[in-house]
Design a protein around this motif. Structure first.
Motif, PDB file in Angstrom:
ATOM      1  N   SER A  80       0.835  -1.201   0.000  1.00  0.00           N
ATOM      2  CA  SER A  80       0.000   0.000   0.000  1.00  0.00           C
ATOM      3  C   SER A  80       0.868   1.249   0.000  1.00  0.00           C
ATOM      4  O   SER A  80       1.881   1.297   0.690  1.00  0.00           O
ATOM      5  CB  SER A  80      -0.903  -0.016   1.235  1.00  0.00           C
ATOM      6  OG  SER A  80      -1.935   0.922   1.122  1.00  0.00           O
ATOM      7  N   SER A  96      -1.780  -2.328  -4.081  1.00  0.00           N
ATOM      8  CA  SER A  96      -2.000  -1.258  -5.037  1.00  0.00           C
ATOM      9  C   SER A  96      -0.835  -1.289  -6.021  1.00  0.00           C
ATOM     10  O   SER A  96       0.024  -2.165  -5.968  1.00  0.00           O
ATOM     11  CB  SER A  96      -2.088   0.090  -4.321  1.00  0.00           C
ATOM     12  OG  SER A  96      -0.897   0.338  -3.612  1.00  0.00           O
ATOM     13  N   THR A  97      -0.822  -0.326  -6.921  1.00  0.00           N
ATOM     14  CA  THR A  97       0.239  -0.206  -7.911  1.00  0.00           C
ATOM     15  C   THR A  97       0.765   1.213  -7.856  1.00  0.00           C
ATOM     16  O   THR A  97       0.012   2.152  -7.635  1.00  0.00           O
ATOM     17  CB  THR A  97      -0.314  -0.521  -9.319  1.00  0.00           C
ATOM     18  OG1 THR A  97      -0.809  -1.860  -9.319  1.00  0.00           O
ATOM     19  CG2 THR A  97       0.748  -0.376 -10.386  1.00  0.00           C
ATOM     20  N   THR A  98       2.061   1.365  -8.066  1.00  0.00           N
ATOM     21  CA  THR A  98       2.668   2.685  -8.030  1.00  0.00           C
ATOM     22  C   THR A  98       3.612   2.844  -9.209  1.00  0.00           C
ATOM     23  O   THR A  98       3.945   1.861  -9.885  1.00  0.00           O
ATOM     24  CB  THR A  98       3.398   2.909  -6.683  1.00  0.00           C
ATOM     25  OG1 THR A  98       3.806   4.261  -6.595  1.00  0.00           O
ATOM     26  CG2 THR A  98       4.577   1.987  -6.517  1.00  0.00           C
ATOM     27  N   CYS A 144      -2.998  -2.110 -12.570  1.00  0.00           N
ATOM     28  CA  CYS A 144      -2.883  -3.227 -11.622  1.00  0.00           C
ATOM     29  C   CYS A 144      -1.569  -3.989 -11.779  1.00  0.00           C
ATOM     30  O   CYS A 144      -1.481  -5.187 -11.504  1.00  0.00           O
ATOM     31  CB  CYS A 144      -4.080  -4.163 -11.735  1.00  0.00           C
ATOM     32  SG  CYS A 144      -5.599  -3.471 -11.056  1.00  0.00           S
ATOM     33  N   LEU A 153      -5.354  -3.389  -6.772  1.00  0.00           N
ATOM     34  CA  LEU A 153      -6.013  -2.095  -6.918  1.00  0.00           C
ATOM     35  C   LEU A 153      -5.229  -1.270  -7.922  1.00  0.00           C
ATOM     36  O   LEU A 153      -3.996  -1.253  -7.890  1.00  0.00           O
ATOM     37  CB  LEU A 153      -6.057  -1.359  -5.578  1.00  0.00           C
ATOM     38  CG  LEU A 153      -7.066  -1.864  -4.550  1.00  0.00           C
ATOM     39  CD1 LEU A 153      -6.652  -3.201  -3.978  1.00  0.00           C
ATOM     40  CD2 LEU A 153      -7.243  -0.852  -3.451  1.00  0.00           C
ATOM     41  N   GLY A 154      -5.948  -0.610  -8.803  1.00  0.00           N
ATOM     42  CA  GLY A 154      -5.277   0.196  -9.809  1.00  0.00           C
ATOM     43  C   GLY A 154      -6.216   1.206 -10.424  1.00  0.00           C
ATOM     44  O   GLY A 154      -7.358   1.360  -9.998  1.00  0.00           O
ATOM     45  N   THR A 187      -5.011   2.729   1.009  1.00  0.00           N
ATOM     46  CA  THR A 187      -6.248   2.112   0.521  1.00  0.00           C
ATOM     47  C   THR A 187      -6.154   0.597   0.531  1.00  0.00           C
ATOM     48  O   THR A 187      -7.058  -0.086   1.020  1.00  0.00           O
ATOM     49  CB  THR A 187      -6.604   2.629  -0.885  1.00  0.00           C
ATOM     50  OG1 THR A 187      -6.702   4.048  -0.844  1.00  0.00           O
ATOM     51  CG2 THR A 187      -7.916   2.038  -1.367  1.00  0.00           C
ATOM     52  N   ALA A 188      -5.072   0.050  -0.004  1.00  0.00           N
ATOM     53  CA  ALA A 188      -4.931  -1.411  -0.021  1.00  0.00           C
ATOM     54  C   ALA A 188      -4.866  -1.966   1.394  1.00  0.00           C
ATOM     55  O   ALA A 188      -5.403  -3.045   1.676  1.00  0.00           O
ATOM     56  CB  ALA A 188      -3.698  -1.822  -0.821  1.00  0.00           C
TER      57      ALA A 188
END
Length: 147
Positions: A10, A55-57, A100, A90-91, A14-15
């Motif tokens: 995360s 999540s994705t960053t 994602c 999450l994406g 959120t995640a």
């Protein structure tokens, strides 16, 4: 009931919040859910399954807090054929090909390590879903039912 190791990646929380809701729901269903960090935590205590909520960053990358585990799995390459797994990613689909990406990376790696995927990864699009836990919790309950 299953022993499930919960791994969370995360950036803004959120995640992590989704993972907390999923943990509560799975525990209410009789499962033992242990939030784990690091490879040793994943491997000890006889887990039946691993559930990744990330999540994705950046350019489709894993969040910083999940990258050390990912690297350790890649380097040590422990075969995980004894574990089932699931992915909640999450994406934001507006990012195109990197949508994602964090979840996709974990899915690919766990498959390479011979873990058994239970259900297709859940991809939650921030463009379509304001409350990702409302999608993730029912999916996770169904996923755990298949263990």
């Amino acid at each position: 009931m299953a022993i499930i190791k919960l791994l969370t990646g995360s950036v803004y929380g959120t995640a992590e919040a989704v993972a907390t809701e999923v943990k509560v729901a799975l525990e209410q269903g009789g499962h033992t859910v242990i939030k784990a960090e690091g490879l040793e935590a994943v491997l000890r205590d006889g887990a039946d399954a691993v559930l990744v909520c990330t999540s994705t960053t950046g350019q489709g990358d894993l969040p910083d807090n999940l990258q050390p585990l990912y690297r350790e799995l890649k380097e040590r390459f422990p075969l995980l054929g004894h574990l089932a797994y699931g992915i909640i990613a999450l994406g934001d689909s507006s990012y195109g090909e990197t949508y994602c990406g964090g979840g996709k990376q974990m899915d690919e790696l766990l498959a390479e390590l011979t873990a058994k995927r239970i259900a297709d990864p859940l991809m939650i699009d921030a463009c379509e879903t304001a409350s990702p836990e409302e999608v993730a919790v029912p999916w996770a309950v169904e996923w755990a039912r298949q263990l």
